[in-house]
Write a protein that holds these residues in place. Structure first.
Motif, mmCIF file in Angstrom:
data_model
loop_
_atom_site.group_PDB
_atom_site.id
_atom_site.type_symbol
_atom_site.label_atom_id
_atom_site.label_comp_id
_atom_site.label_asym_id
_atom_site.label_seq_id
_atom_site.Cartn_x
_atom_site.Cartn_y
_atom_site.Cartn_z
ATOM 1 N N ARG A 107 56.001 18.093 97.927
ATOM 2 C CA ARG A 107 57.199 17.922 97.111
ATOM 3 C C ARG A 107 58.032 16.753 97.596
ATOM 4 O O ARG A 107 58.508 15.920 96.813
ATOM 5 N N GLY A 114 57.294 20.524 88.009
ATOM 6 C CA GLY A 114 57.569 19.133 87.670
ATOM 7 C C GLY A 114 56.470 18.163 88.035
ATOM 8 O O GLY A 114 56.576 16.966 87.759
ATOM 9 N N PHE A 115 55.368 18.670 88.617
ATOM 10 C CA PHE A 115 54.319 17.747 89.076
ATOM 11 C C PHE A 115 53.679 16.991 87.931
ATOM 12 O O PHE A 115 53.184 15.872 88.107
ATOM 13 N N ARG A 116 53.667 17.572 86.740
ATOM 14 C CA ARG A 116 53.022 16.908 85.597
ATOM 15 C C ARG A 116 53.783 15.669 85.136
ATOM 16 O O ARG A 116 53.226 14.826 84.434
ATOM 17 N N ASP A 117 55.046 15.590 85.520
ATOM 18 C CA ASP A 117 55.904 14.507 85.022
ATOM 19 C C ASP A 117 55.940 13.295 85.937
ATOM 20 O O ASP A 117 56.648 12.321 85.651
ATOM 21 N N VAL A 118 55.205 13.342 87.039
ATOM 22 C CA VAL A 118 55.254 12.232 87.992
ATOM 23 C C VAL A 118 53.841 11.745 88.306
ATOM 24 O O VAL A 118 52.858 12.468 88.147
ATOM 25 N N HIS A 119 53.739 10.506 88.724
ATOM 26 C CA HIS A 119 52.492 9.920 89.222
ATOM 27 C C HIS A 119 51.298 10.180 88.302
ATOM 28 O O HIS A 119 50.341 10.882 88.666
ATOM 29 N N PRO A 120 51.312 9.624 87.112
ATOM 30 C CA PRO A 120 50.192 9.833 86.187
ATOM 31 C C PRO A 120 48.865 9.292 86.705
ATOM 32 O O PRO A 120 47.805 9.632 86.176
ATOM 33 N N TYR A 129 55.975 13.421 96.775
ATOM 34 C CA TYR A 129 55.566 13.099 95.408
ATOM 35 C C TYR A 129 56.617 13.413 94.348
ATOM 36 O O TYR A 129 56.594 12.801 93.275
ATOM 37 N N LEU A 130 57.453 14.401 94.606
ATOM 38 C CA LEU A 130 58.413 14.804 93.586
ATOM 39 C C LEU A 130 59.789 14.299 93.924
ATOM 40 O O LEU A 130 60.725 14.519 93.747
ATOM 41 N N MET A 148 50.944 13.471 87.018
ATOM 42 C CA MET A 148 49.891 14.085 87.809
ATOM 43 C C MET A 148 49.262 15.208 86.989
ATOM 44 O O MET A 148 49.960 15.988 86.343
#
Length: 315
Positions: free
Chosen positions: A311, A28-34, A314-315, A1
């Motif tokens: 969270r 950690g949002f950058r590491d999920v759901h690109p 998505y996380l 993301m």
């Protein structure tokens, strides 16, 4: 993301803080759901700005420019909350989804706590004013600390937090001042300042937007904003906010962040800025306002609850 935000070629701290705020709010949002775009702080709910065909998670964004996109497609849009009730109403959302501008959460970040006060009063102009105005010199004349909104976002915020009172043309200057429990006075220099977005945020915290009028300080500033300056009308052919360039300013120099040596020409410019100087001095002595502690806390708690739901999902 990845976070989406409007990028001024000159820099604007209220938009640029998206670069790191969400790492604090949603670690950690950058590491999920690109395949998902996080649409956060800013007046970015504009069909011309946001890409189509990609899923967008909206957390606290506002409307105020251009055309509101159709956010009814649940496959492309996940709208958790928006900046305020005016955006919610325009988007056809329940008014309670207009919670608050996410920037209010900055004051809870460890690096911005317990900042020592070093400025009695500060002025935060709109970024367009900073590009072409004489505001650093005017602030020196009237005894205000000048805060350039084009600076690195963290440093701009520290300067705001280090102030005892803030005069704000920048909406996020007022938002951050209020979040740090600093009284503030709103000013405006032209019709190009968007009152809708101000009222959208202000209504969430029980404050009002009745800005004091301050004339533009230079011909270059009048050109950018489509304003009048000493009887000359520049209200036609105003460049869009994404199209302001140095070439739009003709042969009028754009101020650098460090003042240049005084010359006869700059002295004349300062003389022409006398109405701006007087109006800003008067604004700095006006009665400031600030939201109530309880209402700010309640809005932040509601926003934190939305973050917790994000969270979980998505996380």
């Amino acid at each position: 993301m990845q976070p989406f935000y409007w990028q001024s070629q000159y820099g604007n701290f209220g938009d640029d803080l998206n670069l790191w705020l969400w790492d604090h709010l949603l670690p950690g949002f950058r590491d999920v759901h690109p395949d998902v775009l996080l649409v956060g702080v800013g007046t970015v709910l504009d069909r011309a700005l946001l890409p189509s065909g990609i899923r967008k998670l909206v957390v606290g964004s506002g409307f105020g420019y251009g055309t509101l996109p159709d956010m009814s497609d649940g496959d492309e849009w996940d709208v958790r909350c928006v900046r305020g009730p005016l955006t919610a109403q325009a988007a056809g959302l329940p008014l309670e989804r207009g919670i608050v501008d996410p920037a209010v959460m900055v004051a809870d970040m460890p690096e911005f706590r317990n900042i020592e006060k070093k400025h009695r009063k500060s002025f935060v102009p709109h970024w367009e004013s900073a590009v072409a105005g004489l505001w650093p010199a005017i602030c020196e004349t009237v005894g205000l600390n000048y805060i350039d909104p084009r600076g690195e976002a963290g440093e701009v915020i520290r300067e705001i937090a280090a102030s005892e009172m803030v005069v704000a043309e920048s909406m996020h200057g007022a938002i951050l001042a209020d979040a740090f429990r600093i009284p503030w006075v709103a000013v405006t220099t032209s019709r190009s300042i968007n009152s809708f977005k101000w009222r959208d945020w202000a209504s969430t915290l029980g404050v009002s937007y009745h800005p004091r009028q301050v004339p533009v300080s230079s011909r270059a500033e009048a050109i950018i904003k489509g304003a009048r300056f000493w009887g000359v009308d520049f209200r036609e052919n105003v460049p869009a906010r994404s199209e302001v360039r140095r070439s739009d300013l003709g042969d009028i120099a754009v101020l650098d962040r460090e003042p240049r040596q005084t010359t006869l020409r700059t002295a004349a410019k300062h003389a022409l800025a006398a109405p701006s100087t007087l109006a800003l001095w008067q604004a700095s002595r006006a009665t400031p306002q600030m939201s109530g502690d309880a209402l700010l806390t309640e809005r932040k708690e509601r926003f934190a609850a939305e973050l917790e739901r994000v969270r979980r999902d998505y996380l």
